[in-house]
Design an enzyme around this catalytic site. Structure first.
Site, PDB file in Angstrom:
ATOM      1  N   LYS A  29       0.833  -1.209   0.000  1.00 16.46           N
ATOM      2  CA  LYS A  29       0.000   0.000   0.000  1.00 16.46           C
ATOM      3  C   LYS A  29       0.867   1.258   0.000  1.00 16.46           C
ATOM      4  O   LYS A  29       1.888   1.324   0.698  1.00 16.46           O
ATOM      5  CB  LYS A  29      -0.912  -0.023   1.233  1.00 16.46           C
ATOM      6  CG  LYS A  29      -1.938   1.098   1.315  1.00 16.46           C
ATOM      7  CD  LYS A  29      -2.810   0.900   2.543  1.00 16.46           C
ATOM      8  CE  LYS A  29      -3.866   1.987   2.695  1.00 16.46           C
ATOM      9  NZ  LYS A  29      -4.709   1.760   3.892  1.00 16.46           N
ATOM     10  N   SER A  87      -9.362   1.981   2.924  1.00 17.03           N
ATOM     11  CA  SER A  87      -8.462   2.740   2.070  1.00 17.03           C
ATOM     12  C   SER A  87      -7.425   1.870   1.351  1.00 17.03           C
ATOM     13  O   SER A  87      -6.690   2.362   0.500  1.00 17.03           O
ATOM     14  CB  SER A  87      -7.739   3.791   2.917  1.00 17.03           C
ATOM     15  OG  SER A  87      -6.970   3.173   3.949  1.00 17.03           O
ATOM     16  N   SER A 108      -9.968  -0.584   6.862  1.00 15.73           N
ATOM     17  CA  SER A 108      -9.301  -0.356   5.578  1.00 15.73           C
ATOM     18  C   SER A 108      -8.674  -1.591   4.947  1.00 15.73           C
ATOM     19  O   SER A 108      -8.331  -1.568   3.764  1.00 15.73           O
ATOM     20  CB  SER A 108      -8.223   0.726   5.740  1.00 15.73           C
ATOM     21  OG  SER A 108      -8.816   1.960   6.040  1.00 15.73           O
TER      22      SER A 108
END
Length: 579
Positions: free
Chosen positions: A142, A217, A241
Site C-alpha cells: 500500500k 483505504s 481499511s
C-alpha cells in the site's frame, strides 16, 4: 445629515467591496494552487505511464500454473523448483502493468528492482539456500507504507516531495524472509475513507464490476489480488481499511492486534507525519491474500522477536503455534444483525450455515457484543471531531475527493449543519442523524469525556466476552456488497460491524463465502428509510459480487482468529477471482 448618511453608505460600500475583493483574491489563489496540485499529480502519473517495460518471457502454461497458486503454494513451488522466482515475478509484473494500470489499482512500479531481486533468489535456490518462508514470492504494498527508493503519497499530492528514507518495519521483516515487493497499490486520498481515489493515481475500479468501488483505504490491494495481479498484499486498517476491500473484492484479509505490529515507517497524510486519530483508535498493518494460509505466512514473519528488535514499543510475542494447532474444543459465538443496521439476507444465511457447520466441531452459541451500537456512535463522534480539524489541513491546497466534502462543510458551517440535523430528525431520518459526522464535542473536556466513555464500553465488551468464555465470534463485516462509486456515504451505517472492532482493538479477519445469486439480490429491514432504499438498490444491482464473513477474537488471540478462519474457509471453500 444627508451628506453624513451618504458618507456612511460610502464607507459601508467600500468595506463590502474590500471584503469581497479579499474573498475573491483568496478564492483565485486557492484555485491557482489547486490547479498546480492537479498538474503535479498528473505529471507523476504521466511519468509512470510513459515507462515501457520488457518483461522476461514466461510460457503461457507456466503463467497459468503460477496464477492458480496462492502465495503459500507459490512459496512451496519456488522452493521445490517447480517454478522460478523470476517466472513468478515476471508474471505478476505483467499483470500489474496491464490490469493494474487499466483499473487504476497501482501507484509506483518497482518492476526492474523486483526482477533483479528475483534473479538473486533463484541463484540462491540453485545453491540450496533459502531466505525464509517467503523466498522469491512477489508482494504488493500500500502506497503509504515506506519503502526505500519509493515515495509514499498517502494519496496526497504534496507528499510527492518527500521520498521514503527507509523501509517500514513490516517491509523489512518480509524482505528478511525472502519477499520481493514489486508494485505499490493505490489508496484513498488522506487514507481515511472506504473508497479508493485520489488526485495522483485516479479512482480504482472493482475487478468484479467496474461500476463498483474496491473499498478503502487499501482498495488498490483488494483489486490487485482479486484480479490476480498480485498474490499477496500489505495494507493498513484503522476503521476497516483492510477488511472492507477484502469483502468488496472477495479476498482474504486480516487485521492483527495493534500492539503486536509496528507503525514505524507508516506515512500519514499530515505534514507532521502522525495519524491524529491513531491516538484514539490505533492503526495496524495487515495482509491481504487468496487464502488464510497466505495471511498466516505474513503473520509468522511479523510475530517474532525481530519485530521487537526493530521497534522496542512492540510486545515481543512470537506466533503461538501451540494455540493455533491445539485440538481444544473452542466456544464460538455468532450474531448476524444489529440495532442500527441489518445485513442482507445472503449474509445472514451464510452466518447461520457457518454456525451450523462449526457446531459439529465446537460449542456454538448466539452471542451479542454489548453496546455495539454505542461503540460505533462514539467512533464516528470522535472520528468526526478529529477529522474535521486534521483532514482539511492535510490537503495543502488540493481539492478534496467528494466523500470528504460533507465533513469539511460541517466543520466550516457547524450552525447550518446542526439545523440540517434537526430537519432530518423531524423527517424521521433518525439513523442518518445518529451517525452524522457532525460532532457535539466542543471542548477538550467533552472530548476526554467521550474517550473515557469509549474505554468504558470497551471494558464492558471484554468482560462479557471473558465471562461467557467465548474464544471467537462469527459476524458480518459490512453486511452488503460493494457500492457504486460515489455512494459510500449512503452505506456508512454498515460499518457498525467493522469499525467497532477497531475501537475494541480486537484482531479480526475476513473470509469470502460466496457470490450474490439472483435470488439473493434483495434487501429489506425494519427501518424502511432512505438507508434501506439505498441498500435495496445496491443489492438489486449486486448479482455476481462477492460477500464475506468476519471472524473476531480477543486482543492478543490472533492465532485463535486465524485458526477459526481456516475452519470457515474449509466450509465455504471460496477461491474465485474476477480475472
Amino acid at each position: 445629515m444627508l451628506s453624513k448618511l451618504s458618507k456612511k453608505k460610502q464607507y459601508l460600500l467600500w468595506a463590502a467591496g474590500l471584503f469581497s475583493g479579499i474573498k475573491l483574491a483568496q478564492y483565485i489563489k486557492s484555485r491557482i494552487i489547486s490547479c498546480q496540485m492537479s498538474r503535479k499529480g498528473k505529471l507523476k502519473l504521466d511519468a509512470r505511464n510513459s515507462k515501457k517495460y520488457e518483461f522476461p518471457p514466461v510460457q503461457p502454461e507456466i503463467q497459468s500454473f503460477i496464477l492458480s497458486l496462492s502465495a503459500h503454494d507459490l512459496a512451496k513451488a519456488i522452493k521445490s523448483r517447480q517454478v522460478t522466482s523470476l517466472q513468478a515475478v515476471s508474471t505478476y509484473c505483467q499483470r500489474a502493468y496491464t490490469l493494474g494500470r487499466e483499473m487504476n489499482l497501482t501507484a509506483e512500479e518497482c518492476f526492474y528492482e523486483a526482477l533483479e531481486e528475483a534473479k538473486l533468489c533463484d541463484e540462491e535456490t540453485s545453491k540450496g539456500l533459502n531466505r525464509g518462508i517467503l523466498h522469491g514470492v512477489p508482494i504488493s504494498v500500500k502506497d503509504h507504507i515506506s519503502m526505500k527508493g519509493c515515495t509514499s503519497s498517502a494519496g496526497m499530492v504534496y507528499k510527492l516531495d518527500y521520498p521514503d528514507k527507509e523501509d517500514a518495519v513490516e517491509i523489512q521483516l518480509l524482505k528478511n524472509q525472502g519477499a520481493i515487493p514489486f508494485v505499490r497499490s493505490n489508496l484513498t486520498q488522506a487514507v481515511m475513507w472506504l473508497e479508493t481515489s485520489n488526485k495522483i493515481y485516479g479512482r480504482s475500479v472493482n475487478p468484479w464490476n467496474h461500476k463498483k468501488t474496491v473499498g478503502g483505504s487499501s482498495g488498490g490491494e483488494g483489486g490487485l489480488i482479486s484480479c490476480r495481479a498480485s498474490p499477496l498484499g500489505i495494507g493498513s486498517d484503522i476503521g476497516g481499511s483492510i477488511r472492507i476491500p477484502s469483502t468488496f473484492c472477495g479476498i482474504y484479509g486480516f487485521k492483527p492486534t495493534p500492539s503486536r505490529v509496528s507503525c514505524k515507517g507508516i506515512i500519514s497524510s499530515q505534514i507532521e507525519n502522525v495519524e491524529p486519530f491513531g491516538y484514539i483508535v490505533p492503526e495496524t498493518q495487515g495482509p491481504l491474500g487468496r487464502s488464510v494460509d497466505d495471511l498466516i505466512l505474513v503473520m509468522k514473519c511479523w510475530f517474532s522477536q525481530n519485530m521487537n528488535f526493530y521497534d522496542p514499543n512492540i510486545l515481543p510475542m512470537g506466533f503461538n503455534e501451540r494455540v493455533f494447532y491445539e485440538e481444544r474444543k473452542l466456544k464460538i459465538g455468532y450474531f448476524n444483525t444489529s440495532k442500527i443496521f441489518e445485513p442482507a439476507p445472503c449474509v445472514k444465511n451464510a452466518i447461520n450455515r457457518c454456525a451450523k457447520e462449526l457446531s459439529k466441531k465446537y460449542d456454538v452459541v448466539e452471542f451479542q457484543i454489548p453496546n455495539l451500537e454505542e461503540i460505533i456512535k462514539i467512533f464516528f463522534r470522535l472520528f468526526g471531531k478529529v477529522s474535521s480539524v486534521y483532514v482539511p489541513r492535510s490537503f495543502q491546497g488540493e481539492d478534496p475527493e467528494p466523500y470528504y466534502v460533507p465533513m469539511i462543510q460541517e466543520s466550516k458551517h457547524p450552525l447550518f449543519s446542526t439545523l440540517m440535523l434537526k430537519v432530518l430528525k423531524r423527517l424521521g431520518l433518525n439513523r442518518l442523524v445518529e451517525l452524522s459526522l457532525q460532532d457535539p464535542v466542543t471542548t477538550s473536556e467533552d472530548f476526554i469525556s467521550g474517550f473515557r466513555y469509549m474505554q468504558k464500553l470497551v471494558s464492558q465488551a471484554i468482560d462479557k466476552w471473558e465471562n461467557e468464555k467465548i474464544d471467537a465470534v462469527i459476524c458480518p463485516i459490512m453486511g452488503i456488497v460493494a457500492s457504486d462509486h460515489g455512494r459510500t456515504l449512503e452505506i456508512a451505517h454498515s460499518m457498525v460491524f467493522c469499525s467497532s472492532f477497531n475501537v475494541l482493538r480486537f484482531p479480526c479477519g475476513i473470509v469470502p463465502v460466496g457470490l450474490v445469486e439472483s435470488k439473493d439480490a434483495c434487501y429489506d429491514d425494519s427501518f424502511n428509510d432512505t438507508i434501506t432504499q439505498s441498500c435495496n438498490d445496491l443489492m438489486k444491482d449486486g448479482q455476481g459480487l462477492p460477500y464475506s464473513l468476519q471472524i473476531v477474537a480477543l486482543p492478543f488471540k490472533d492465532e485463535v482468529a486465524l485458526r477459526v478462519m481456516k475452519d470457515v474457509e474449509d466450509i465455504f471453500d471460496f477461491h474465485k477471482y474476477a480475472y
